[in-house]
Design a protein around this motif. Structure first.
Motif, PDB file in Angstrom:
ATOM      1  N   ILE A 347       0.841  -1.199   0.000  1.00 35.38           N
ATOM      2  CA  ILE A 347       0.000   0.000   0.000  1.00 35.38           C
ATOM      3  C   ILE A 347       0.880   1.255   0.000  1.00 35.38           C
ATOM      4  O   ILE A 347       0.674   2.176  -0.783  1.00 35.38           O
ATOM      5  N   GLY A 348       1.855   1.264   0.897  1.00 38.16           N
ATOM      6  CA  GLY A 348       2.753   2.408   0.982  1.00 38.16           C
ATOM      7  C   GLY A 348       2.155   3.586   1.730  1.00 38.16           C
ATOM      8  O   GLY A 348       1.835   4.610   1.138  1.00 38.16           O
ATOM      9  N   TYR A 349       1.959   3.421   3.050  1.00 45.17           N
ATOM     10  CA  TYR A 349       1.486   4.547   3.870  1.00 45.17           C
ATOM     11  C   TYR A 349       2.511   4.812   4.959  1.00 45.17           C
ATOM     12  O   TYR A 349       3.426   4.029   5.198  1.00 45.17           O
ATOM     13  N   ASP A 350       2.304   5.933   5.651  1.00 41.33           N
ATOM     14  CA  ASP A 350       3.244   6.323   6.685  1.00 41.33           C
ATOM     15  C   ASP A 350       2.811   5.753   8.042  1.00 41.33           C
ATOM     16  O   ASP A 350       3.486   4.904   8.622  1.00 41.33           O
ATOM     17  N   VAL A 351       1.646   6.204   8.532  1.00 37.32           N
ATOM     18  CA  VAL A 351       1.132   5.646   9.793  1.00 37.32           C
ATOM     19  C   VAL A 351      -0.345   5.312   9.649  1.00 37.32           C
ATOM     20  O   VAL A 351      -1.038   5.832   8.772  1.00 37.32           O
ATOM     21  N   VAL A 352      -0.812   4.445  10.568  1.00 36.70           N
ATOM     22  CA  VAL A 352      -2.242   4.141  10.616  1.00 36.70           C
ATOM     23  C   VAL A 352      -2.753   4.535  12.001  1.00 36.70           C
ATOM     24  O   VAL A 352      -2.109   4.298  13.011  1.00 36.70           O
ATOM     25  N   GLN A 353      -3.908   5.204  12.006  1.00 42.25           N
ATOM     26  CA  GLN A 353      -4.531   5.600  13.268  1.00 42.25           C
ATOM     27  C   GLN A 353      -5.912   4.996  13.339  1.00 42.25           C
ATOM     28  O   GLN A 353      -6.541   4.757  12.307  1.00 42.25           O
ATOM     29  N   ASN A 354      -6.403   4.763  14.561  1.00 41.58           N
ATOM     30  CA  ASN A 354      -7.771   4.256  14.643  1.00 41.58           C
ATOM     31  C   ASN A 354      -8.485   4.744  15.892  1.00 41.58           C
ATOM     32  O   ASN A 354      -7.854   5.115  16.878  1.00 41.58           O
ATOM     33  N   GLU A 355      -9.794   4.760  15.801  1.00 38.74           N
ATOM     34  CA  GLU A 355     -10.615   5.204  16.924  1.00 38.74           C
ATOM     35  C   GLU A 355     -11.909   4.392  16.919  1.00 38.74           C
ATOM     36  O   GLU A 355     -12.578   4.278  15.888  1.00 38.74           O
ATOM     37  N   SER A 356     -12.260   3.820  18.086  1.00 29.98           N
ATOM     38  CA  SER A 356     -13.478   3.006  18.168  1.00 29.98           C
ATOM     39  C   SER A 356     -14.573   3.749  18.924  1.00 29.98           C
ATOM     40  O   SER A 356     -14.385   4.884  19.343  1.00 29.98           O
ATOM     41  N   GLY A 357     -15.700   3.101  19.110  1.00 27.74           N
ATOM     42  CA  GLY A 357     -16.786   3.686  19.903  1.00 27.74           C
ATOM     43  C   GLY A 357     -17.504   4.822  19.200  1.00 27.74           C
ATOM     44  O   GLY A 357     -18.057   5.712  19.845  1.00 27.74           O
ATOM     45  N   LEU A 358     -17.524   4.803  17.889  1.00 25.53           N
ATOM     46  CA  LEU A 358     -18.219   5.855  17.147  1.00 25.53           C
ATOM     47  C   LEU A 358     -19.615   5.376  16.744  1.00 25.53           C
ATOM     48  O   LEU A 358     -19.918   4.186  16.808  1.00 25.53           O
ATOM     49  N   VAL A 359     -20.420   6.327  16.332  1.00 25.32           N
ATOM     50  CA  VAL A 359     -21.792   6.005  15.941  1.00 25.32           C
ATOM     51  C   VAL A 359     -22.091   6.674  14.615  1.00 25.32           C
ATOM     52  O   VAL A 359     -21.653   7.802  14.366  1.00 25.32           O
ATOM     53  N   LYS A 360     -22.802   5.955  13.771  1.00 21.89           N
ATOM     54  CA  LYS A 360     -23.219   6.535  12.498  1.00 21.89           C
ATOM     55  C   LYS A 360     -24.712   6.819  12.570  1.00 21.89           C
ATOM     56  O   LYS A 360     -25.506   5.902  12.781  1.00 21.89           O
ATOM     57  N   VAL A 361     -25.080   8.088  12.435  1.00 19.21           N
ATOM     58  CA  VAL A 361     -26.516   8.416  12.378  1.00 19.21           C
ATOM     59  C   VAL A 361     -26.847   8.743  10.932  1.00 19.21           C
ATOM     60  O   VAL A 361     -26.059   9.375  10.226  1.00 19.21           O
ATOM     61  N   SER A 362     -28.010   8.304  10.497  1.00 14.74           N
ATOM     62  CA  SER A 362     -28.360   8.478   9.092  1.00 14.74           C
ATOM     63  C   SER A 362     -29.749   9.069   8.942  1.00 14.74           C
ATOM     64  O   SER A 362     -30.680   8.710   9.664  1.00 14.74           O
ATOM     65  N   VAL A 363     -29.850   9.979   7.990  1.00 17.45           N
ATOM     66  CA  VAL A 363     -31.119  10.594   7.629  1.00 17.45           C
ATOM     67  C   VAL A 363     -31.554   9.931   6.328  1.00 17.45           C
ATOM     68  O   VAL A 363     -30.781   9.895   5.368  1.00 17.45           O
ATOM     69  N   ILE A 364     -32.777   9.393   6.301  1.00 22.46           N
ATOM     70  CA  ILE A 364     -33.214   8.592   5.151  1.00 22.46           C
ATOM     71  C   ILE A 364     -34.512   9.146   4.565  1.00 22.46           C
ATOM     72  O   ILE A 364     -35.436   9.480   5.308  1.00 22.46           O
ATOM     73  N   GLY A 365     -34.566   9.231   3.263  1.00 23.75           N
ATOM     74  CA  GLY A 365     -35.830   9.636   2.631  1.00 23.75           C
ATOM     75  C   GLY A 365     -35.683   9.754   1.125  1.00 23.75           C
ATOM     76  O   GLY A 365     -34.755  10.406   0.647  1.00 23.75           O
ATOM     77  N   ILE A 366     -36.594   9.122   0.376  1.00 18.01           N
ATOM     78  CA  ILE A 366     -36.454   9.221  -1.078  1.00 18.01           C
ATOM     79  C   ILE A 366     -36.826  10.615  -1.565  1.00 18.01           C
ATOM     80  O   ILE A 366     -36.468  11.000  -2.669  1.00 18.01           O
ATOM     81  N   GLY A 367     -37.510  11.403  -0.731  1.00 16.24           N
ATOM     82  CA  GLY A 367     -37.834  12.786  -1.103  1.00 16.24           C
ATOM     83  C   GLY A 367     -36.598  13.651  -1.293  1.00 16.24           C
ATOM     84  O   GLY A 367     -36.644  14.710  -1.920  1.00 16.24           O
TER      85      GLY A 367
END
Ligand code: ASP
Ligand code: MG
Length: 424
Positions: A347-367
């Motif tokens: 891949i060729g990257y410098d560093v990898v960082q990570n963070e857990s405990g996140l939440v994804k909120v989503s707004v849904i509507g075909i309108g």
């Protein structure tokens, strides 16, 4: 007269009293002159118990990954539905209704060979249709089918929803009623926002997003099938009095109809707010900005069956280095970091960082397809509450926003009210 498939989940058939109550729901529709097929789950807790038994059996000596034989797993866990289908047939017969149980192999419901998580390939509906026309109620064991190896297969946890929708498609039912322990699909999780409202109708695409994002009312696969075969699917409660006024109403019974968007006359811009917990973010810093980098990252992750969700890549300042951020379920972080480590040189990257405990909120509507400013409204509302946004992705009918876990409930309520979903 209509043709109706009625499906009852585990809590609805949890004991003999409830099975008798289910029989009253079925009787109501039969008495109204409809042709009826019923699909049942195992009694609640039963499948977990059966799975537990399998897991506690001795493992094959020398086996590394497959801890048990998937065909025998299916033979064991499919038994829960066999029991409830027989019991319900007896309860119906006791009420004077002509009823007969059907196991998946008797119909047959043909599946692929992926034991434990099989997909339905084909259902031979003729026999059931003929019996329905003769006035017999078919009580079908959900969750199970017959594999190409002529052995029992099961459809993955929650799979009896999929059985029901598939049977409804096969017999060309006018409606597939999914009876469960909630009385419909809500604008958001009522445990978080008490002002959540039950939706009268929701489009297939919207329901697919809601289900994929963790609204646990229906197995995701069942919504996909309903969408492909345009099966009008109705989510309703089995705990209401089967004979209460309106319960047998063919056009407008209490619950939520999942249907084609064309059937929804008053389309709101936003239909619902969903959330998915336990998300984690992984960032690769200072990647080479060249063709093939994304493939080098996400190829190996996919091969390791890691489900990557949001992907955000920066435009690099000087055209040589960039950053890539993506999300995975928290439970997959370690595995993902290992895969990325193994492929670091490629891949060729410098560093990898990570963070857990996140939440994804989503707004849904075909309108949203035809309205501008929907995303801006969300961002403004979250800003006013001091909620920081970590990543954003959008589709035609969805805006997903990644935030810190502790803000999840506030964010859901904020988004729910900023689109007026709390007002009827
Ligand atoms: N009994 C199966 C399960 O618990 C299938 C279902 O209920 O839909 O996963
Ligand atoms: Mg279920």
């Amino acid at each position: 007269m209509a043709r109706i498939v009625m499906k009852f989940g585990g809590t609805s058939v949890a004991d003999l009293d409830r099975i008798r109550n289910v029989a009253r729901h079925v009787k109501r529709e039969v008495d109204a002159g409809h042709e009826v097929a019923v699909v049942v789950s195992a009694m609640s807790g039963k499948t977990n118990e059966l799975v537990g038994w399998v897991q506690n059996m001795p493992k094959v000596a020398g086996a590394n990954h497959s801890i048990y034989d998937a065909r025998e797993y299916d033979a064991i866990v499919a038994s829960g539905e066999q029991v409830t289908s027989g019991l319900l047939a007896i309860a119906l017969q006791a009420m004077g209704i002509n009823a007969r149980s059907w196991q998946g192999w008797q119909i047959p419901i043909r599946t692929d060979n992926a034991h434990g998580a099989a997909r339905i390939l084909e259902i031979e509906g003729e026999d059931i249709i003929r019996r329905m026309q003769e006035g017999q109620v078919a009580v079908v064991a959900g969750f199970q089918g017959l594999g190409p190896d002529n052995r029992l297969s099961t459809l993955g946890r929650g799979g009896s929803d999929t059985s029901a929708v598939a049977i409804a498609a096969a017999v060309k039912a006018d409606r597939c009623d999914i009876y469960t322990d909630v009385d419909g699909v809500y604008t958001t999780d009522p445990r978080i926002e008490p002002k959540a409202r039950r939706l009268k109708k929701i489009a297939f695409e919207e329901m697919l997003e809601m289900a994929s994002l963790g609204a646990k009312v229906l197995q995701v696969r069942s919504v996909e099938l309903a969408m492909v075969f345009k099966v009008r699917t109705f989510v309703r409660s089995s705990f209401e009095d089967p004979d209460a006024p309106g319960m047998g109403d063919l056009l407008n019974p209490p619950g939520t109809l999942i249907c084609d968007e064309e059937e929804i006359v008053e389309q709101e811009v936003v239909t619902g707010i969903a959330y998915a917990k336990d998300e984690a973010q992984i960032s690769l810093r200072r990647l080479a900005d060249r063709p093939g980098v994304s493939a080098a990252i996400f190829g190996p992750l996919a091969e390791s069956h890691i489900n990557v969700d949001m992907i955000v890549q920066n435009i690099s300042e000087d055209g040589s280095k960039t950053d890539m951020t993506f999300t995975v379920p928290s439970g997959d972080v370690e595995k993902a970091l290992r895969v990325l480590g193994e492929n670091k040189d490629k891949i060729g990257y410098d560093v990898v960082q990570n963070e857990s405990g996140l939440v994804k909120v989503s707004v849904i509507g075909i309108g949203m397809r035809s309205h501008a400013g929907v995303a801006a409204t969300a961002f403004q509302a979250l800003a006013e509450k001091g909620i920081n946004i970590k990543a954003i992705t959008t589709s035609e009918i969805k805006i997903s926003i990644l935030i810190d876990g502790p803000y999840a409930e506030l964010a859901v309520r904020t988004l729910h009210s900023c689109y007026g979903l709390d007002k009827s």
